[in-house]
Design an enzyme around this catalytic site. Structure first.
Site, mmCIF file in Angstrom:
data_model
loop_
_atom_site.group_PDB
_atom_site.id
_atom_site.type_symbol
_atom_site.label_atom_id
_atom_site.label_comp_id
_atom_site.label_asym_id
_atom_site.label_seq_id
_atom_site.Cartn_x
_atom_site.Cartn_y
_atom_site.Cartn_z
ATOM 1 N N LYS A 155 0.720 -1.145 0.020
ATOM 2 C CA LYS A 155 0.030 0.039 -0.094
ATOM 3 C C LYS A 155 0.705 1.257 0.000
ATOM 4 C CE LYS A 155 -4.379 -1.876 1.142
ATOM 5 N NZ LYS A 155 -5.387 -2.147 2.185
ATOM 6 N N ARG A 207 -4.098 -9.981 4.527
ATOM 7 C CA ARG A 207 -4.394 -9.853 2.989
ATOM 8 C C ARG A 207 -3.261 -9.552 2.346
ATOM 9 N NH1 ARG A 207 -6.137 -6.542 -0.858
ATOM 10 N NH2 ARG A 207 -7.524 -7.303 -2.425
HETATM 11 N N1 HH2 Z 1 -7.582 -3.456 0.450
HETATM 12 C C1 HH2 Z 1 -7.777 -3.599 -0.746
HETATM 13 C C2 HH2 Z 1 -8.759 -4.440 -1.298
HETATM 14 N N2 HH2 Z 1 -9.564 -5.059 -0.562
HETATM 15 N N3 HH2 Z 1 -10.235 -5.993 1.519
HETATM 16 C C3 HH2 Z 1 -9.901 -5.835 3.031
HETATM 17 N N4 HH2 Z 1 -10.607 -6.866 3.772
HETATM 18 N N5 HH2 Z 1 -8.865 -5.162 3.659
HETATM 19 C C4 HH2 Z 1 -8.125 -4.528 2.760
HETATM 20 O O1 HH2 Z 1 -7.036 -3.892 3.216
HETATM 21 C C5 HH2 Z 1 -8.268 -4.232 1.348
HETATM 22 C C6 HH2 Z 1 -9.403 -5.397 0.928
HETATM 23 C C7 HH2 Z 1 -6.958 -2.855 -1.823
HETATM 24 O O2 HH2 Z 1 -5.861 -3.575 -2.162
HETATM 25 P P1 HH2 Z 1 -5.740 -4.228 -3.627
HETATM 26 O O3 HH2 Z 1 -6.461 -5.359 -3.716
HETATM 27 O O4 HH2 Z 1 -4.099 -4.858 -3.582
HETATM 28 O O5 HH2 Z 1 -5.810 -3.027 -4.660
HETATM 29 P P2 HH2 Z 1 -6.834 -2.812 -5.593
HETATM 30 O O6 HH2 Z 1 -8.086 -2.829 -4.710
HETATM 31 O O7 HH2 Z 1 -6.542 -1.602 -6.500
HETATM 32 O O8 HH2 Z 1 -7.094 -3.906 -6.622
#
Ligand code: HH2
Length: 269
Positions: free
Chosen positions: A214, A248
């Protein structure tokens, strides 16, 4: 660290995650990636079809469904790698299709505020539900977020959302909570949440944490997304030590190794 935290491997089926090719190729790549993460030791595979990064636009439930369903079908089906699948969505139709295809968990970054039908659907299915804190929406959340006390405010929000979920018929034992690292938080807010993560144990529900790659890690280290592994591991190890039961992450193999070594040092057999 009482016991090893579980690892939730991220399987993003978004065009920005898998740069070229059409939808079929995206799904094939995502399925292969999910299998690889399971082989590396993921306890859960989190399939998402909509980017929630700061400033991202909503893609619409139809597109999200088209992206995620073939991936959930493959990973949660009989020929899948045999680990539970969660669907990272705020939309009831997407969650419904994923649950029918074998997903076991709904991971909702809006904590059941995004779609009025989602809570009832989860209650009906008896699935696990992750309730995450977010201030604002992905589009607006990084515009000057403010709290009285970030930990107390996040905690109060989660108390309220747990009670909404229970009122909708969701079994309390199915609920996970997540402080939503990076969702409407400054770097200082994220660090304070991680520093005081143990306070969320008062909620009586298992804690999920997502720090992997992040922006706050980039701010602290000066690294772009693909250079944030060291910062991701440090933050996850500390989160696990403070009581996070689910991490995660994108880099499952490295995280699994880091947890093994951490636990061996902290709990000699
Ligand atoms: N962070 C993201 C997406 N979903 N779900 C939970 N429970 N907790 C989190 O911290 C969280 C989440 C964002 O990360 P990422 O999937 O890497 O990015 P993107 O949303 O751009 O695909």
């Amino acid at each position: 660290m009482a016991s090893t935290a579980r690892i939730m491997g991220v399987v993003n089926v978004t065009p920005d995650s898998f740069s070229d090719g059409g939808l079929f190729l995206d799904a094939e790549a995502a399925i292969a990636h999910g299998r690889e993460l399971a082989a590396e030791g993921a306890d859960i595979l989190d399939v998402g079809g909509e980017s929630t990064r700061p400033g991202a636009d909503a893609v619409g439930a139809e597109e999200e469904l088209a992206r995620t369903l073939p991936v959930v079908e493959a990973l949660a089906g009989e020929a899948g790698p045999g680990v539970p699948v969660s669907i990272d969505t705020s939309n009831a139709p997407v969650a419904a299709a994923a649950l029918d295809a074998g997903a076991a968990i709904v991971n909702d970054v809006t904590a059941l505020r995004g779609d009025p039908d989602l809570a009832g659907l989860c209650a009906e299915h008896g699935c696990d539900v992750v309730l995450m804190h977010m201030l604002g929406t992905p589009r607006t959340m990084q515009e000057d977020p403010r709290y009285d006390d970030v930990v107390d405010d996040v905690k109060a929000f989660l108390v309220e959302r747990i009670s909404v979920a229970i009122d909708a018929g969701i079994d309390e034992r199915r609920i996970w909570v997540d402080p939503g690292i990076g969702f409407g938080k400054t770097v200082a807010h994220n660090l304070e949440l991680l520093r005081r993560l143990g306070e969320l144990r008062d909620l009586g529900r298992p804690i999920v944490v997502g720090t992997s790659r992040k922006t706050f890690i980039g701010r602290l280290t000066g690294r772009e997304v693909d250079g944030r592994l060291g910062g991701s591991i440090a933050s996850n190890v500390l989160a696990a030590r403070s009581g996070a039961q689910m991490l995660r992450v994108h880099d499952v193999r490295e995280m699994r190794d880091a947890l093994k070594v951490t636990e061996a040092v902290l709990s000699p057999s």
